[in-house]
Design a protein around this motif. Structure first.
Motif, PDB file in Angstrom:
ATOM      1  N   LEU A 110      25.690 -45.764 -32.869  1.00 41.57           N
ATOM      2  CA  LEU A 110      25.448 -44.406 -32.385  1.00 41.57           C
ATOM      3  C   LEU A 110      26.756 -43.664 -32.147  1.00 41.57           C
ATOM      4  N   ALA A 111      27.719 -44.387 -31.617  1.00 45.68           N
ATOM      5  CA  ALA A 111      29.016 -43.772 -31.342  1.00 45.68           C
ATOM      6  C   ALA A 111      29.689 -43.349 -32.636  1.00 45.68           C
ATOM      7  N   ASP A 112      29.561 -44.170 -33.676  1.00 46.48           N
ATOM      8  CA  ASP A 112      30.142 -43.805 -34.965  1.00 46.48           C
ATOM      9  C   ASP A 112      29.436 -42.600 -35.560  1.00 46.48           C
ATOM     10  N   GLU A 113      28.120 -42.611 -35.469  1.00 51.38           N
ATOM     11  CA  GLU A 113      27.359 -41.495 -36.032  1.00 51.38           C
ATOM     12  C   GLU A 113      27.712 -40.180 -35.371  1.00 51.38           C
ATOM     13  N   SER A 114      27.776 -40.201 -34.055  1.00 53.19           N
ATOM     14  CA  SER A 114      27.941 -38.914 -33.373  1.00 53.19           C
ATOM     15  C   SER A 114      29.391 -38.429 -33.406  1.00 53.19           C
ATOM     16  N   THR A 115      30.292 -39.215 -33.977  1.00 51.47           N
ATOM     17  CA  THR A 115      31.663 -38.729 -34.134  1.00 51.47           C
ATOM     18  C   THR A 115      32.052 -38.647 -35.611  1.00 51.47           C
ATOM     19  N   ALA A 116      31.062 -38.737 -36.480  1.00 50.30           N
ATOM     20  CA  ALA A 116      31.344 -38.796 -37.919  1.00 50.30           C
ATOM     21  C   ALA A 116      31.994 -37.519 -38.473  1.00 50.30           C
ATOM     22  N   HIS A 117      31.785 -36.416 -37.781  1.00 52.87           N
ATOM     23  CA  HIS A 117      32.334 -35.148 -38.285  1.00 52.87           C
ATOM     24  C   HIS A 117      33.830 -35.008 -37.994  1.00 52.87           C
ATOM     25  N   LEU A 118      34.402 -35.970 -37.281  1.00 53.95           N
ATOM     26  CA  LEU A 118      35.823 -35.856 -36.918  1.00 53.95           C
ATOM     27  C   LEU A 118      36.676 -36.757 -37.805  1.00 53.95           C
ATOM     28  N   ASP A 119      37.840 -36.260 -38.195  1.00 46.81           N
ATOM     29  CA  ASP A 119      38.714 -37.112 -39.004  1.00 46.81           C
ATOM     30  C   ASP A 119      39.815 -37.721 -38.130  1.00 46.81           C
ATOM     31  N   GLU A 120      40.680 -38.464 -38.769  1.00 41.66           N
ATOM     32  CA  GLU A 120      41.704 -39.198 -38.039  1.00 41.66           C
ATOM     33  C   GLU A 120      42.587 -38.289 -37.185  1.00 41.66           C
ATOM     34  N   SER A 121      42.965 -37.134 -37.773  1.00 45.48           N
ATOM     35  CA  SER A 121      43.853 -36.240 -37.010  1.00 45.48           C
ATOM     36  C   SER A 121      43.144 -35.673 -35.781  1.00 45.48           C
ATOM     37  N   ASP A 122      41.835 -35.418 -35.901  1.00 44.17           N
ATOM     38  CA  ASP A 122      41.068 -34.973 -34.735  1.00 44.17           C
ATOM     39  C   ASP A 122      41.118 -36.022 -33.634  1.00 44.17           C
ATOM     40  N   MET A 123      40.858 -37.268 -34.041  1.00 41.98           N
ATOM     41  CA  MET A 123      40.811 -38.349 -33.057  1.00 41.98           C
ATOM     42  C   MET A 123      42.163 -38.530 -32.377  1.00 41.98           C
ATOM     43  N   GLN A 124      43.220 -38.470 -33.180  1.00 43.41           N
ATOM     44  CA  GLN A 124      44.577 -38.600 -32.638  1.00 43.41           C
ATOM     45  C   GLN A 124      44.854 -37.509 -31.602  1.00 43.41           C
ATOM     46  N   PHE A 125      44.524 -36.295 -32.002  1.00 43.53           N
ATOM     47  CA  PHE A 125      44.751 -35.149 -31.122  1.00 43.53           C
ATOM     48  C   PHE A 125      43.970 -35.320 -29.826  1.00 43.53           C
ATOM     49  N   PHE A 126      42.716 -35.693 -29.970  1.00 41.95           N
ATOM     50  CA  PHE A 126      41.855 -35.882 -28.794  1.00 41.95           C
ATOM     51  C   PHE A 126      42.437 -36.937 -27.853  1.00 41.95           C
ATOM     52  N   LYS A 127      42.784 -38.069 -28.426  1.00 37.66           N
ATOM     53  CA  LYS A 127      43.274 -39.173 -27.612  1.00 37.66           C
ATOM     54  C   LYS A 127      44.546 -38.783 -26.862  1.00 37.66           C
ATOM     55  N   LYS A 128      45.451 -38.157 -27.597  1.00 41.18           N
ATOM     56  CA  LYS A 128      46.721 -37.782 -26.984  1.00 41.18           C
ATOM     57  C   LYS A 128      46.518 -36.747 -25.873  1.00 41.18           C
ATOM     58  N   THR A 129      45.753 -35.712 -26.179  1.00 35.97           N
ATOM     59  CA  THR A 129      45.583 -34.642 -25.197  1.00 35.97           C
ATOM     60  C   THR A 129      44.871 -35.132 -23.942  1.00 35.97           C
ATOM     61  N   ILE A 130      43.820 -35.922 -24.137  1.00 37.75           N
ATOM     62  CA  ILE A 130      43.087 -36.430 -22.976  1.00 37.75           C
ATOM     63  C   ILE A 130      43.993 -37.327 -22.125  1.00 37.75           C
ATOM     64  N   SER A 131      44.787 -38.170 -22.779  1.00 40.86           N
ATOM     65  CA  SER A 131      45.684 -39.054 -22.018  1.00 40.86           C
ATOM     66  C   SER A 131      46.664 -38.253 -21.179  1.00 40.86           C
ATOM     67  N   LEU A 132      47.249 -37.229 -21.798  1.00 41.87           N
ATOM     68  CA  LEU A 132      48.249 -36.448 -21.069  1.00 41.87           C
ATOM     69  C   LEU A 132      47.613 -35.660 -19.932  1.00 41.87           C
ATOM     70  N   LEU A 133      46.431 -35.124 -20.184  1.00 42.58           N
ATOM     71  CA  LEU A 133      45.738 -34.402 -19.112  1.00 42.58           C
ATOM     72  C   LEU A 133      45.394 -35.361 -17.974  1.00 42.58           C
ATOM     73  N   GLU A 134      45.002 -36.563 -18.323  1.00 49.20           N
ATOM     74  CA  GLU A 134      44.668 -37.562 -17.303  1.00 49.20           C
ATOM     75  C   GLU A 134      45.905 -37.889 -16.456  1.00 49.20           C
ATOM     76  N   LEU A 135      47.055 -38.022 -17.134  1.00 50.19           N
ATOM     77  CA  LEU A 135      48.301 -38.264 -16.396  1.00 50.19           C
ATOM     78  C   LEU A 135      48.570 -37.132 -15.412  1.00 50.19           C
ATOM     79  N   GLU A 136      48.423 -35.923 -15.896  1.00 45.52           N
ATOM     80  CA  GLU A 136      48.689 -34.760 -15.052  1.00 45.52           C
ATOM     81  C   GLU A 136      47.682 -34.696 -13.899  1.00 45.52           C
ATOM     82  N   LYS A 137      46.454 -35.030 -14.193  1.00 43.11           N
ATOM     83  CA  LYS A 137      45.429 -35.022 -13.150  1.00 43.11           C
ATOM     84  C   LYS A 137      45.785 -36.013 -12.044  1.00 43.11           C
ATOM     85  N   ARG A 138      46.209 -37.203 -12.451  1.00 43.94           N
ATOM     86  CA  ARG A 138      46.568 -38.211 -11.446  1.00 43.94           C
ATOM     87  C   ARG A 138      47.787 -37.776 -10.654  1.00 43.94           C
ATOM     88  N   HIS A 139      48.702 -37.142 -11.339  1.00 48.01           N
ATOM     89  CA  HIS A 139      49.885 -36.622 -10.649  1.00 48.01           C
ATOM     90  C   HIS A 139      49.456 -35.653  -9.553  1.00 48.01           C
TER      91      HIS A 139
END
Length: 968
Positions: free
Chosen positions: A232-261
Motif C-alpha cells: 500500500l505504501a508503494d502504491e500510494s507513493t508511486a507518482h513520486l520519483d527519486e528526486s521527489d523522495m530525496q527532496f522530501f526526506k531532506k526537507t522534513i529532516s531539516l524542519l524536524e531539526l529546527e522544530k527540536r531546536h
DNA sequence: ACTCTGCTAAGAGGA
C-alpha cells in the motif's frame, strides 16, 4: 428551560452568531444546520425534563448543584490534562445516602458505550480526585443524545485506570526515543517515525493520511521496504520519483531539526516541576498575586508586597532590560496557591490549592509592574476566583504544546507530495527546476502601449514597468529587487493592474509588517481611495497596523457575525478581489480553503522558508516572488539545519536554477520602450529555462559613493542611481556666522568622520591602535543572577564594545551639532550593530528616555532590513586584542576569532547594513581584526584610502567620560 | 559563539 422550542430560540439568539464563521468554514447554510441539530435539541429537551423535574422517577440521580461547565482539570500527579463537559454534585437514587461529584460527558454519536468513552470518564474521576483535596469522584455518566437520550453509569475502576496509565507511558516512551536531545551533526542520523505502521488494508485505504504515512514510512523506515505487507505504501507513493523522495526526506529532516531546536529553547513546559520562585526567575511565571478587580473574564492581579518584585528579578546590571510587552498577549494558566507556600513545598502541584483552574492571556502590565491585567477564556469565566480576599494566585506562561508554525511547514511539504495537478506542477518547478514551457499564463492583458499609458504605471521607471507588465503575462516569475529600488511601489502598481484587469490577487509576505507596508501604500492610491478597487487584510487583530483597521478582516465581517448574516459573509469572502495575509496566515483562514487566486505576490520572498512559502502558492494559479537573495535569509535557529540549507528560500532556489550572473548581466535598464514587447517575449528578456526574472537595479536610496561600495561588495556594479538628486545627495550644513562649524574639530578625527563631502560619504573609523577598543564579553553568569541562580539570558546576547558605544555617542552629538540647522534630526540617524547586546548597551548609554523621546533608532542589522536612514553608524564590535596588559603588544587574536563569529561572516548581513544609508555611512571597527572575515575584506579593499580614519591615543582619551549632553 | 518571526487550542466522531 427544558422546552425544545425555548432551546431552539435560545440557540438562534445567543449561540448562532458565535458560529456563523464556522458555518462559512464548513459550507453549510443556517437552515441546513438547524435542521441537522433538531433531533439533538429534542433529545436535550427530553433529558432536561427527565433530570430537572424533582418528581421524575426515570432517572439515575438528582442534580444538586452544577460545579462547572467545561471545567479544566490539570494534574501534575498523573501528567494529564482534561476538559470535562459538565461537572455536577449529585445524590444518587439507587443508594439514597450517596452523594458525590460526577463528570457528565455528552456524546452525539451512536450509543456505542465504547471503551474509549468509558475510559475518558474513568480518567476524569481520577483527575477530579487529584486536583482538589475536597473532592472525590467515584462515578461518571455518559449521556448519549442521538435518537433518544440515554444516560449510562461509568463506575471508576482502578484496574482500567492503571492499564490506561501503562499504555500512556509506553506511548510516551515510544515517542521520546526519537527525540534524542544530543547534538546531531548530520540530518541523516535523525530518527523520524510516525506511529508503528498499521497494516490493515481496509483501515489504511480509507484513511486520508495514507499518502503522508506511506511517504514517511518509505523515507525513514527503510527496513519495511520490499515487505509485501506494505504494498500500500508503494502504491500510494508511486507518482513520486527519486528526486521527489530525496527532496522530501531532506526537507522534513531539516524542519524536524529546527522544530527540536525551537522546543529545546522553550522552558514553559517545566513549570509543572518548578517552585513559583524558580518560575519567576526563569521568566516563565509570576506568583503570589491577589485579585484586586474582576469583571466577567477580565481580571487584574496585584503582586504581593512581600514577594520579590519582578523588577528586581528581571534586571541586567541594575538596569531594567526586559521588555514587559513581550509577555503581553502570552497565554497563561492560573492556579490558586496555598498562602505562604515558600517554606513548605517545592513542587508545583503540592502547594497549589487548586491547580490550573483557568486559562487566558496577559493583556497588560502596569508601568511599575505591580498590576497585571489578564483576560480569561470564555469558558473559564466562572471558576470561583475571589477578588479582595486573601487568596493568592499564580500565573504560568504557556507556550503552544504543539508548534503550530512547524506543523504548517510540515503539512505544506506533505501537500506538495500528493497526487494532484497543482502539486505536480509545483513539484516540477520547485524540485526539478522545470518550468512550464514558455512560462506564460492565461491572463488576458491589453496591449503594452495601453498599459504603459495607464496612470498607475506613470510613476514607475523602465525596469519597474517592465516588471509589472512582464509579471502580468508570466506563470511564475521573480522580481529581483535590490535595496531602495522601489519594490513596494512596483508591487502596488502590479496589484492595481491586476485588479483593474479583473483578476484576483493574494498579497502576502512572511511578516505582518511587510504585508502592511504594501497595503499602507496601496491604501493611498486613487483606485483604492475612489473605492474602485477593494481589499481585505486577513490576520490577528492585534498584529495588524491600526491604520489598516477599516480593511481588516475582523472589522469587515463584524456586522455579519452579529446579525448572523451568513450569505453576506460568504459573498464578501468569495468576491473581494485583493486578499492580504502572512504566508502562515494562509494556513488558518477558511477563505483560503475555498478560493483560488489568479495571482499570488509574495514579498520579501528571500526571507521565507521554502516550506512556508508553499502555503500561498497552493492557492494561486500564477505567482511572482519578490526578493533579494543578497539580503538576509530566513531565520533558522539550528546550526546543522542551516548548514544543510534550510535557510535557502524558494526565491533563492529558483534563482539558482538559472545562472544568477546571467541575470545580473541582462539587467540593462535602457531598453527602448518601442521594443518593449519584443523584449518581453524574445531573446532580450532574462529567460533562462523559461524562468522570467525581472531585475530592479535602479535605486532611489543611496548616493553614488555609498552605492558604489555596495556595487563593489555585492551587486557587481549593477546598481544605478535613479537620478542626479539621489546620486549627489549629501548632508546639508548651514554655515553659522562663526564660520564652518566643523572648524572646531580641525585636529580631531571627527572632522573627517562627519564631513559632508560626497567623497567622504563612507567612512571607516579604525580602532586598531586603541587599546581600550577591544570587545567586551559580558559574563552572563555574573550579569544575570537571582539569589545565586543563573537566569536565562538568551534575549540579550553577550558581546558588546563599550569603546565603540562611547564613540557613537560622541559622533551622534557632533553630527547633531553640525547638521541640525540643515534639518537633520536624531530620527534621521540609524545606529546599527550585528549584536543585540551592543544594541542594548548603546540604548543604555544614550538613555532609554532619550532614545524614546527623540526617536533615535538603535537596532540590530536584522531589525533594520527593509528600512533606511539619512545617516547610518555601524558598530562592528568584534576586535581581537589582548586586553589584560596595556603595555603588551597589541596582537590580533584573529585565528580564534575568525572561526567564531558566524554573524560577521555573512556577506548578506554586511550588505544590509551598508545599504541602509542614504547620505552617510560611518563604520566603526578594528580593521586588522575584521579583514579576516571575507565580506569585510571585500569592504576594506573596495574603500578609498582617504575614507579611513585611524584613531590615535589623543583622539579618544577623553572619550570614555563622554556622556550624552546637549544632544539637541 | 548568539541573529529571531510566525501561530488560538483542543475537541468534535467513525471504523
Amino acid at each position: 428551560m427544558t422546552d425544545a422550542h425555548q432551546i431552539e430560540e435560545y440557540f438562534r439568539k445567543i449561540l448562532l452568531p458565535t458560529i456563523i464563521f464556522n458555518l462559512y468554514e464548513i459550507g453549510t447554510s443556517i437552515n441546513d444546520f438547524i435542521t441537522a441539530i433538531q433531533p439533538y435539541i429534542k433529545s436535550v429537551s427530553k433529558w432536561l425534563t427527565q433530570y430537572l423535574d424533582k418528581n421524575s422517577k426515570s432517572k439515575l440521580f438528582n442534580i444538586d448543584k452544577i460545579e462547572g461547565i467545561e471545567p479544566s482539570v490539570w494534574s501534575n500527579l498523573y501528567g494529564l490534562i482534561g476538559k470535562m463537559d459538565i461537572l455536577v454534585s449529585i445524590s444518587q437514587l439507587v443508594n439514597k445516602y450517596t452523594r458525590g461529584i460526577v463528570p457528565l460527558e455528552l456524546k452525539t454519536g451512536r450509543h456505542s458505550c465504547s471503551n474509549s468513552h468509558m475510559a475518558q470518564l474513568i480518567l476524569y474521576t481520577y483527575l477530579i480526585s487529584a486536583s482538589n483535596k475536597n473532592m472525590k469522584s467515584n462515578n461518571g455518566y455518559l449521556i448519549y443524545l442521538k435518537d433518544e437520550p440515554k444516560t449510562i453509569l461509568v463506575p471508576s475502576n482502578e484496574h482500567v485506570f492503571r492499564d490506561l496509565m501503562i499504555s500512556r507511558n509506553e506511548f510516551i516512551q515510544y515517542v521520546h526515543q526519537f527525540e534524542d536531545v544530543k547534538e546531531i551533526s548530520n540530518p541523516d542520523e535523525l530518527l523520524i517515525k510516525g506511529p508503528l505502521p498499521i497494516v490493515n488494508e481496509r483501515i489504511c485505504n480509507n484513511c486520508e493520511r495514507l499518502p503522508d504515512c506511506s511517504l514517511i514510512l518509505k523515507c525513514f523506515d527503510s527496513k519495511y521496504m520490499g515487505d509485501q505487507k506494505f504494498n500500500l505504501a508503494d502504491e500510494s507513493t508511486a507518482h513520486l520519483d527519486e528526486s521527489d523522495m530525496q527532496f522530501f526526506k531532506k526537507t522534513i529532516s531539516l524542519l524536524e531539526l529546527e522544530k527540536r531546536h525551537q522546543s529545546n529553547n522553550d522552558m514553559s513546559e517545566h513549570f509543572w516541576n518548578f517552585s513559583s520562585e524558580k518560575c519567576e526567575s526563569s521568566l516563565i511565571g509570576l506568583s503570589k498575586m491577589q485579585i484586586i478587580r474582576m469583571d466577567s473574564g477580565f481580571v487584574t492581579f496585584k503582586r504581593s508586597s512581600k514577594a520579590p518584585m519582578p523588577s528586581k528579578l528581571f534586571t541586567l546590571n541594575k538596569k531594567q532590560i526586559v521588555n514587559y510587552s513581550q509577555f503581553e498577549g502570552r497565554r497563561v494558566v492560573l492556579s490558586e496557591e496555598i498562602a505562604d507556600s515558600t517554606k513548605m513545598f517545592n513542587v508545583y502541584g503540592m502547594y497549589c490549592k487548586r491547580l490550573c483552574i483557568a486559562e487566558g492571556y496577559v493583556k497588560k502590565f502596569s508601568e511599575d509592574l505591580q498590576f497585571i491585567d489578564v483576560f480569561l477564556n470564555d469558558d473559564d469565566n466562572n471558576v470561583g476566583l475571589e477578588s479582595g480576599s486573601n487568596k493568592i494566585y499564580r500565573l504560568d506562561f504557556l507556550n503552544n504544546q504543539t508548534n503550530k508554525v512547524m506543523a504548517i511547514n510540515f503539512s505544506n511539504i506533505l501537500r506538495l507530495m500528493i497526487l494532484d495537478d497543482k502539486s505536480r506542477e509545483l513539484r516540477d518547478i520547485i524540485i526539478r527546476g522545470r518550468f512550464p514551457s514558455h512560462n506564460t499564463n492565461t491572463c488576458i492583458v491589453p496591449s503594452i502601449s495601453n498599459l504603459f499609458n495607464s496612470s498607475f504605471l506613470s510613476n514607475l521607471n523602465g525596469q519597474q514597468k517592465r516588471a509589472v507588465i512582464g509579471v502580468l503575462r508570466t506563470k511564475c516569475s521573480l522580481i529581483y529587487g535590490s535595496p531602495g529600488s522601489g519594490k513596494t511601489q512596483t508591487i502596488v502598481a502590479l496589484v492595481q493592474a491586476l485588479a483593474k484587469l479583473g483578476y484576483s490577487t493574494l498579497v502576502t509576505s512572511f511578516t505582518h509588517v511587510a504585508v502592511d507596508n504594501i497595503l499602507l501604500k496601496l491604501m493611498q492610491t486613487d483606485s483604492v481611495q475612489s473605492k474602485e478597487i477593494d481589499f481585505v487584510r486577513i490576520g490577528q487583530k492585534s498584529r495588524i497596523n491600526p491604520d489598516l483597521k477599516e480593511y481588516s478582516d475582523y472589522h469587515r465581517i463584524e456586522k455579519w457575525l452579529e446579525n448572523g448574516d451568513l450569505s453576506s459573509l460568504e459573498s464578501f469572502y468569495n468576491n473581494i478581489p485583493i486578499v492580504a495575509s502572512t504566508c502562515l496566515g494562509v494556513a488558518s483562514h477558511p477563505l483560503f480553503f475555498k478560493r483560488t487566486f489568479d495571482f499570488c505576490i509574495l514579498d520579501e520572498a528571500s526571507q521565507v522558508f521554502l516550506a512556508t512559502s508553499l502555503g500561498p502558492l497552493f492557492v494561486a494559479k500564477n505567482f511572482v516572488l519578490v526578493g533579494d537573495q543578497k539580503q538576509l535569509p530566513p531565520v533558522c535557529g539550528n546550526r546543522v539545519a542551516r548548514q544543510h540549507g534550510l535557510d535557502e528560500s524558494l526565491f533563492y532556489r529558483l534563482l539558482t536554477f538559472c545562472d544568477s550572473n546571467n541575470v545580473l548581466a541582462n539587467s540593462d535598464p535602457d531598453v527602448a520602450f518601442e521594443r518593449f514587447e519584443d523584449y518581453l517575449i524574445n531573446k532580450n528578456s532574462v529567460t533562462i529555462d523559461s524562468v522570467r526574472i525581472f531585475p530592479l537595479f535602479i535605486q532611489y536610496r543611496m548616493n553614488r559613493v555609498i552605492m558604489e561600495l555596495s556595487n563593489n561588495i555585492t551587486y557587481a556594479g549593477k546598481l544605478r542611481c535613479a537620478n542626479k538628486n539621489v546620486e549627489l545627495a549629501t548632508l546639508r550644513c548651514f554655515l553659522s556666522e562663526k564660520g564652518d562649524p566643523t572648524g572646531s574639530f580641525e585636529k580631531s578625527y571627527l572632522r573627517k568622520a562627519i564631513s559632508s563631502n560626497l567623497d567622504d560619504s563612507v567612512i571607516f573609523i579604525d580602532t586598531d591602535r586603541v587599546v581600550n577598543a577591544c570587545e567586551n564579553v559580558s559574563d552572563s553568569q555574573t550579569d544575570l543572577q537571582v539569589d545565586g541562580e543563573i537566569v536565562s539570558n538568551k534575549n540579550c546576547g553577550y558581546v558588546y564594545n563599550d569603546f565603540e558605544a562611547h564613540l557613537i555617542v560622541q559622533l551622534t552629538q557632533t553630527l547633531m551639532a553640525v547638521y541640525q540647522k540643515g534639518g537633520l534630526t536624531l530620527s534621521d540617524i540609524g545606529v546599527i550593530s550585528p549584536f543585540k547586546r551592543q544594541v542594548i548597551h548603546l540604548r543604555e548609554l544614550f538613555g532609554e528616555e532619550f532614545v524614546k523621546q527623540y526617536k533615535l533608532e538603535i537596532n540590530t542589522v536584522d531589525q533594520y532590513q527593509g528600512r533606511d536612514k539619512e545617516v547610518i553608524i555601524y558598530s562592528c564590535v568584534k576586535s581581537y586584542f589582548k586586553n589584560d596588559d596595556d603595555n603588551s603588544p597589541k596582537l590580533p587574536n584573529s585565528a580564534i576569532g575568525v572561526v567564531f563569529s558566524e554573524l560577521l561572516k555573512d556577506e548578506r548581513r554586511l550588505n544590509v547594513a551598508v545599504t541602509r544609508a542614504k547620505k552617510k555611512l560611518i563604520i566603526i571597527g578594528n580593521r586588522s581584526s575584521l579583514k579576516h572575515y571575507s565580506p569585510f575584506q571585500k569592504l576594506l579593499t573596495s574603500m578609498q584610502p582617504h575614507q579611513f580614519v585611524k584613531l590615535c591615543e589623543h583622539n579618544y582619551d577623553d572619550l570614555l567620560d563622554t556622556l550624552p549632553k546637549n544632544l539637541n
